[in-house]
Write a protein that holds these residues in place. Structure first.
Motif, PDB file in Angstrom:
ATOM      1  N   TRP A 156       0.956  -1.217  -0.047  1.00 47.05           N
ATOM      2  CA  TRP A 156      -0.062   0.002  -0.077  1.00 47.05           C
ATOM      3  C   TRP A 156       0.966   1.127  -0.039  1.00 47.05           C
ATOM      4  CZ3 TRP A 156      -0.475  -4.339   2.792  1.00 47.05           C
ATOM      5  CH2 TRP A 156      -1.792  -5.138   2.576  1.00 47.05           C
ATOM      6  N   LYS A 157       0.753   2.014  -1.079  1.00 47.60           N
ATOM      7  CA  LYS A 157       1.752   3.149  -1.330  1.00 47.60           C
ATOM      8  C   LYS A 157       0.934   4.387  -0.893  1.00 47.60           C
ATOM      9  CE  LYS A 157       3.855   1.444  -5.475  1.00 47.60           C
ATOM     10  NZ  LYS A 157       3.895   1.632  -6.756  1.00 47.60           N
ATOM     11  N   LYS A 158       1.831   5.285  -0.337  1.00 43.42           N
ATOM     12  CA  LYS A 158       0.968   6.621   0.142  1.00 43.42           C
ATOM     13  C   LYS A 158       2.294   7.676  -0.235  1.00 43.42           C
ATOM     14  CE  LYS A 158       0.999   8.070   4.628  1.00 43.42           C
ATOM     15  NZ  LYS A 158       0.437   8.314   6.082  1.00 43.42           N
TER      16      LYS A 158
ATOM     17  N   TRP B  88      -3.060   7.895  -0.780  1.00 45.69           N
ATOM     18  CA  TRP B  88      -3.064   6.558  -0.803  1.00 45.69           C
ATOM     19  C   TRP B  88      -3.266   6.341  -2.306  1.00 45.69           C
ATOM     20  CZ3 TRP B  88      -0.811   3.525   2.761  1.00 45.69           C
ATOM     21  CH2 TRP B  88      -0.753   4.032   4.049  1.00 45.69           C
ATOM     22  N   ILE B  89      -2.618   5.389  -2.783  1.00 46.69           N
ATOM     23  CA  ILE B  89      -2.420   4.947  -4.368  1.00 46.69           C
ATOM     24  C   ILE B  89      -2.959   3.605  -4.580  1.00 46.69           C
ATOM     25  CG2 ILE B  89      -0.997   4.674  -6.315  1.00 46.69           C
ATOM     26  CD1 ILE B  89      -0.817   7.644  -5.109  1.00 46.69           C
ATOM     27  N   GLU B  90      -3.903   3.681  -5.677  1.00 45.03           N
ATOM     28  CA  GLU B  90      -4.237   2.350  -6.037  1.00 45.03           C
ATOM     29  C   GLU B  90      -3.804   1.983  -7.405  1.00 45.03           C
ATOM     30  OE1 GLU B  90      -8.531   1.699  -5.807  1.00 45.03           O
ATOM     31  OE2 GLU B  90      -8.638   2.903  -3.721  1.00 45.03           O
ATOM     32  N   PRO B  91      -3.755   0.473  -7.935  1.00 45.62           N
ATOM     33  CA  PRO B  91      -3.356   0.528  -9.185  1.00 45.62           C
ATOM     34  C   PRO B  91      -4.176   1.192 -10.301  1.00 45.62           C
ATOM     35  CG  PRO B  91      -3.605  -1.654  -7.969  1.00 45.62           C
ATOM     36  CD  PRO B  91      -4.269  -0.297  -7.037  1.00 45.62           C
TER      37      PRO B  91
END
Lengths: 82, 153
Positions: B122-124, B133-136
């Motif tokens: 989970w990328k922030k 926060w990033i989603e694919p």
């Protein structure tokens, strides 16, 4: 029982993990969410969101029934990927 | 081999170590992903990557195992970092070796496509205008689906 909140859920929960001891057997994911969230309606709503996947003892549970023993549960938001 | 770690790594050193003693290998492909310094026209000051210790490693190992079944004879090294990183730092490293080039190109692409969509991270992004926060992306999902459909062709 150890509860993990990765990703944005750690912001919602205000922590990355917590320890909670279930007093009775948990029958369903709804029971689990109620136990974990307690009176925190914001967290309860976040954990109940359909995009959240529940991982129990580091495995995806088969169906709705929970195992008798839950050592660890993770509520996983949509993955960001690597 | 799969390594999930917070420590920074040197891609050149990792490649040299991976290839040491592999005299039969006629081809190697390696990919290094770096933290970008911008996202959607916003500057990125840092990236924070969450993982789920134990589960993340096992899920990446499943991706690796699938690749090794589809391209028999390959060997691979996957390194993925978690924690706080700054733009320019390496975040992911994939190396695949085998006797011939076609399998390693295909397998390396497969591994990266699936790491992008299926690895439990989970990328922030810590941007100049706040944190996100990033989603694919849809393109990430499509690339993984295409690779599934074409694998083994």
């Amino acid at each position: 029982m150890r509860v993990i909140f990765p990703g944005y859920l750690k912001d919602t929960a205000g922590r990355i993990e917590l320890e909670t001891i279930p007093e009775t057997r948990l029958e369903s994911v709804d029971d689990l969410i109620a136990r974990v969230a307690g009176d925190n309606t914001c967290l309860s709503g976040a954990l109940s969101h359909p995009s959240i996947h529940v991982i129990i003892n580091k495995s995806i549970p088969a169906g709705d029934e929970l195992p008798d023993r839950i050592d660890e549960v993770a509520f996983m938001p949509p993955l960001s990927g690597g | 081999m799969v390594r999930v770690q917070s420590e920074i790594f040197d891609p050149g050193d990792e490649l040299n170590s991976f290839m040491a003693g592999r005299a039969a290998a006629g081809a190697v492909v390696c990919f290094t992903g770096h933290v970008r310094g911008f996202a959607k026209d916003k500057s990125v000051n840092a990236l924070e990557l969450d993982h789920y210790s134990g589960y993340t490693e096992s899920e990446i190992a499943k991706i690796r195992d699938t690749a090794h079944r589809r391209w028999p004879g390959i060997e691979s090294l996957i390194i993925h970092r978690y924690g706080r990183m700054i733009p320019g730092e390496p975040i992911v490293f994939v190396a695949v070796t085998s006797e011939h080039r076609q399998a390693v190109f295909e397998a390396a692409t497969y591994l990266m496509d699936h790491l992008k969509t299926s690895a439990p991270f989970w990328k922030k992004e810590i941007r100049s205008d706040g944190t996100v926060w990033i989603e694919p992306t849809d393109a990430d999902y499509a690339a993984g689906q295409d690779r599934d459909n074409n694998a083994g062709d």
